[in-house]
Design a protein around this motif. Sequence first.
Motif, PDB file in Angstrom:
ATOM      1  N   HIS A  82       5.583  -3.446  13.191  1.00 64.04           N
ATOM      2  CA  HIS A  82       6.908  -3.273  12.607  1.00 64.04           C
ATOM      3  C   HIS A  82       7.215  -4.400  11.630  1.00 64.04           C
ATOM      4  CE1 HIS A  82      11.367  -3.273  12.511  1.00 64.04           C
ATOM      5  NE2 HIS A  82      11.129  -1.992  12.328  1.00 64.04           N
ATOM      6  N   LYS A  83       6.862  -5.609  11.997  1.00 60.17           N
ATOM      7  CA  LYS A  83       7.074  -6.761  11.119  1.00 60.17           C
ATOM      8  C   LYS A  83       6.323  -6.573   9.796  1.00 60.17           C
ATOM      9  CE  LYS A  83       6.783 -11.790  11.244  1.00 60.17           C
ATOM     10  NZ  LYS A  83       6.375 -12.944  12.061  1.00 60.17           N
ATOM     11  N   ALA A  84       5.073  -6.127   9.864  1.00 57.23           N
ATOM     12  CA  ALA A  84       4.288  -5.877   8.653  1.00 57.23           C
ATOM     13  C   ALA A  84       4.865  -4.704   7.868  1.00 57.23           C
ATOM     14  CB  ALA A  84       2.830  -5.616   9.008  1.00 57.23           C
ATOM     15  N   TRP A  85       5.358  -3.700   8.565  1.00 59.03           N
ATOM     16  CA  TRP A  85       5.937  -2.521   7.918  1.00 59.03           C
ATOM     17  C   TRP A  85       7.193  -2.867   7.129  1.00 59.03           C
ATOM     18  CZ3 TRP A  85      10.735  -0.221   8.977  1.00 59.03           C
ATOM     19  CH2 TRP A  85      10.971   0.971   8.314  1.00 59.03           C
ATOM     20  N   LEU A  86       7.972  -3.811   7.615  1.00 55.43           N
ATOM     21  CA  LEU A  86       9.223  -4.176   6.947  1.00 55.43           C
ATOM     22  C   LEU A  86       9.001  -4.601   5.502  1.00 55.43           C
ATOM     23  CD1 LEU A  86      11.109  -6.059   9.797  1.00 55.43           C
ATOM     24  CD2 LEU A  86      11.744  -3.868   8.746  1.00 55.43           C
ATOM     25  N   THR A  87       7.843  -5.168   5.190  1.00 53.72           N
ATOM     26  CA  THR A  87       7.566  -5.574   3.813  1.00 53.72           C
ATOM     27  C   THR A  87       7.078  -4.417   2.959  1.00 53.72           C
ATOM     28  OG1 THR A  87       5.305  -6.260   4.343  1.00 53.72           O
ATOM     29  CG2 THR A  87       7.015  -7.947   4.492  1.00 53.72           C
ATOM     30  N   SER A  88       6.471  -3.399   3.574  1.00 52.28           N
ATOM     31  CA  SER A  88       5.921  -2.283   2.790  1.00 52.28           C
ATOM     32  C   SER A  88       6.893  -1.119   2.679  1.00 52.28           C
ATOM     33  CB  SER A  88       4.614  -1.785   3.403  1.00 52.28           C
ATOM     34  OG  SER A  88       4.868  -1.048   4.585  1.00 52.28           O
ATOM     35  N   LYS A  89       7.581  -0.799   3.747  1.00 54.74           N
ATOM     36  CA  LYS A  89       8.507   0.335   3.840  1.00 54.74           C
ATOM     37  C   LYS A  89       7.837   1.683   3.541  1.00 54.74           C
ATOM     38  CE  LYS A  89      12.371  -1.675   5.006  1.00 54.74           C
ATOM     39  NZ  LYS A  89      13.160  -1.353   6.144  1.00 54.74           N
ATOM     40  N   GLU A  90       6.509   1.725   3.558  1.00 54.55           N
ATOM     41  CA  GLU A  90       5.795   2.998   3.435  1.00 54.55           C
ATOM     42  C   GLU A  90       5.994   3.752   4.747  1.00 54.55           C
ATOM     43  OE1 GLU A  90       3.803   4.261   1.021  1.00 54.55           O
ATOM     44  OE2 GLU A  90       3.587   2.555  -0.337  1.00 54.55           O
ATOM     45  N   LYS A  91       6.017   5.071   4.690  1.00 51.39           N
ATOM     46  CA  LYS A  91       6.139   5.843   5.926  1.00 51.39           C
ATOM     47  C   LYS A  91       4.932   5.550   6.807  1.00 51.39           C
ATOM     48  CE  LYS A  91       9.109   9.567   4.624  1.00 51.39           C
ATOM     49  NZ  LYS A  91       9.378  10.987   4.740  1.00 51.39           N
ATOM     50  N   LEU A  92       5.194   5.306   8.068  1.00 53.61           N
ATOM     51  CA  LEU A  92       4.134   4.968   9.010  1.00 53.61           C
ATOM     52  C   LEU A  92       4.350   5.713  10.311  1.00 53.61           C
ATOM     53  CD1 LEU A  92       1.659   3.172   9.662  1.00 53.61           C
ATOM     54  CD2 LEU A  92       3.259   1.456  10.488  1.00 53.61           C
ATOM     55  N   SER A  93       3.320   6.350  10.793  1.00 49.84           N
ATOM     56  CA  SER A  93       3.379   7.064  12.052  1.00 49.84           C
ATOM     57  C   SER A  93       2.326   6.478  12.980  1.00 49.84           C
ATOM     58  CB  SER A  93       3.109   8.551  11.827  1.00 49.84           C
ATOM     59  OG  SER A  93       3.172   9.231  13.058  1.00 49.84           O
ATOM     60  N   ILE A  94       2.764   6.008  14.136  1.00 48.79           N
ATOM     61  CA  ILE A  94       1.876   5.409  15.133  1.00 48.79           C
ATOM     62  C   ILE A  94       1.891   6.299  16.363  1.00 48.79           C
ATOM     63  CG2 ILE A  94       1.491   3.426  16.645  1.00 48.79           C
ATOM     64  CD1 ILE A  94       2.971   1.755  14.482  1.00 48.79           C
ATOM     65  N   VAL A  95       0.722   6.632  16.856  1.00 51.13           N
ATOM     66  CA  VAL A  95       0.612   7.423  18.071  1.00 51.13           C
ATOM     67  C   VAL A  95      -0.130   6.599  19.104  1.00 51.13           C
ATOM     68  CG1 VAL A  95      -0.253   9.542  19.104  1.00 51.13           C
ATOM     69  CG2 VAL A  95       0.583   9.563  16.755  1.00 51.13           C
ATOM     70  N   ILE A  96       0.457   6.463  20.264  1.00 46.71           N
ATOM     71  CA  ILE A  96      -0.162   5.767  21.385  1.00 46.71           C
ATOM     72  C   ILE A  96      -0.560   6.837  22.386  1.00 46.71           C
ATOM     73  CG2 ILE A  96       0.178   4.078  23.227  1.00 46.71           C
ATOM     74  CD1 ILE A  96       2.499   2.980  21.338  1.00 46.71           C
ATOM     75  N   VAL A  97      -1.850   6.873  22.713  1.00 45.63           N
ATOM     76  CA  VAL A  97      -2.383   7.900  23.603  1.00 45.63           C
ATOM     77  C   VAL A  97      -2.896   7.244  24.872  1.00 45.63           C
ATOM     78  CG1 VAL A  97      -4.043   9.773  23.834  1.00 45.63           C
ATOM     79  CG2 VAL A  97      -3.072   9.257  21.604  1.00 45.63           C
ATOM     80  N   SER A  98      -2.513   7.802  26.001  1.00 41.65           N
ATOM     81  CA  SER A  98      -2.990   7.313  27.294  1.00 41.65           C
ATOM     82  C   SER A  98      -3.467   8.490  28.137  1.00 41.65           C
ATOM     83  CB  SER A  98      -1.861   6.596  28.041  1.00 41.65           C
ATOM     84  OG  SER A  98      -2.286   6.255  29.350  1.00 41.65           O
ATOM     85  N   PRO A  99      -4.506   8.267  28.933  1.00 44.64           N
ATOM     86  CA  PRO A  99      -4.940   9.346  29.822  1.00 44.64           C
ATOM     87  C   PRO A  99      -4.013   9.540  31.021  1.00 44.64           C
ATOM     88  CG  PRO A  99      -6.333   7.430  30.116  1.00 44.64           C
ATOM     89  CD  PRO A  99      -5.412   7.120  28.975  1.00 44.64           C
ATOM     90  N   TYR A 100      -3.100   8.587  31.246  1.00 45.63           N
ATOM     91  CA  TYR A 100      -2.258   8.630  32.441  1.00 45.63           C
ATOM     92  C   TYR A 100      -0.794   8.872  32.101  1.00 45.63           C
ATOM     93  CZ  TYR A 100      -6.363   6.355  34.405  1.00 45.63           C
ATOM     94  OH  TYR A 100      -7.641   6.048  34.774  1.00 45.63           O
ATOM     95  N   ALA A 101      -0.186   9.863  32.737  1.00 50.20           N
ATOM     96  CA  ALA A 101       1.230  10.154  32.528  1.00 50.20           C
ATOM     97  C   ALA A 101       2.093   8.958  32.940  1.00 50.20           C
ATOM     98  CB  ALA A 101       1.634  11.394  33.319  1.00 50.20           C
ATOM     99  N   GLY A 102       1.700   8.255  33.991  1.00 50.87           N
ATOM    100  CA  GLY A 102       2.441   7.073  34.436  1.00 50.87           C
ATOM    101  C   GLY A 102       2.473   5.986  33.373  1.00 50.87           C
ATOM    102  N   GLN A 103       1.378   5.824  32.654  1.00 46.81           N
ATOM    103  CA  GLN A 103       1.302   4.840  31.578  1.00 46.81           C
ATOM    104  C   GLN A 103       2.178   5.267  30.398  1.00 46.81           C
ATOM    105  OE1 GLN A 103       0.108   1.972  31.766  1.00 46.81           O
ATOM    106  NE2 GLN A 103      -0.719   1.253  29.857  1.00 46.81           N
ATOM    107  N   VAL A 104       2.175   6.546  30.085  1.00 48.39           N
ATOM    108  CA  VAL A 104       3.017   7.063  29.010  1.00 48.39           C
ATOM    109  C   VAL A 104       4.483   6.767  29.325  1.00 48.39           C
ATOM    110  CG1 VAL A 104       3.852   9.182  27.890  1.00 48.39           C
ATOM    111  CG2 VAL A 104       1.396   8.834  28.256  1.00 48.39           C
ATOM    112  N   ILE A 105       4.896   7.055  30.535  1.00 50.65           N
ATOM    113  CA  ILE A 105       6.284   6.823  30.944  1.00 50.65           C
ATOM    114  C   ILE A 105       6.624   5.335  30.891  1.00 50.65           C
ATOM    115  CG2 ILE A 105       7.889   6.942  32.901  1.00 50.65           C
ATOM    116  CD1 ILE A 105       6.431   9.629  33.619  1.00 50.65           C
ATOM    117  N   ALA A 106       5.717   4.485  31.372  1.00 51.48           N
ATOM    118  CA  ALA A 106       5.962   3.032  31.363  1.00 51.48           C
ATOM    119  C   ALA A 106       6.134   2.518  29.933  1.00 51.48           C
ATOM    120  CB  ALA A 106       4.823   2.305  32.056  1.00 51.48           C
ATOM    121  N   ILE A 107       5.304   2.994  29.005  1.00 52.60           N
ATOM    122  CA  ILE A 107       5.424   2.570  27.603  1.00 52.60           C
ATOM    123  C   ILE A 107       6.717   3.112  27.007  1.00 52.60           C
ATOM    124  CG2 ILE A 107       4.431   2.765  25.288  1.00 52.60           C
ATOM    125  CD1 ILE A 107       1.649   2.845  26.695  1.00 52.60           C
TER     126      ILE A 107
END
Length: 131
Positions: A82-107
């Motif tokens: 996010h800090k690096a994005w603030l200088t570029s302001k280009e559209k950015l999409s980040i996907v975080i993938v986990s094999p565990y539903a519990g990990q998804v919920i925690a994040i």
Amino acid sequence: MQYRMHPQISSFPNSYFYFNKIQDAQNVERNDYRKHYLPVPMIGPYSFINIIRGKEKFDHARRSYKNMAEVAVVMTILKNFHKAWLTSKEKLSIVIVSPYAGQVIAIQEKLGQTYKSHDGFNVNVKSIDGF
């Protein structure tokens, strides 16, 4: 023929499961499909990060695993992105993938509404099954 994955992402399943028989479509071969927006060394089509000191534990429902050390690392990485994005302001999409539903919920719980008001900086957290 595959039309959605970056060629570097599709190369693994293609070589290990499909004997290199699947071709990448022209739309994913274009140069703009390979664009990098942030000046961070780990940025690419995907990154795997090994967290040495993390320990998996069952979630509250005891149905899935979560690893709070990994959650903390994810949050630090997102903060840096996010800090690096603030200088570029280009559209950015980040996907975080986990094999565990519990990990998804925690994040998702830790992430909360942190980046919801930042138009152009999108973060999605999903399980492998969510894709």
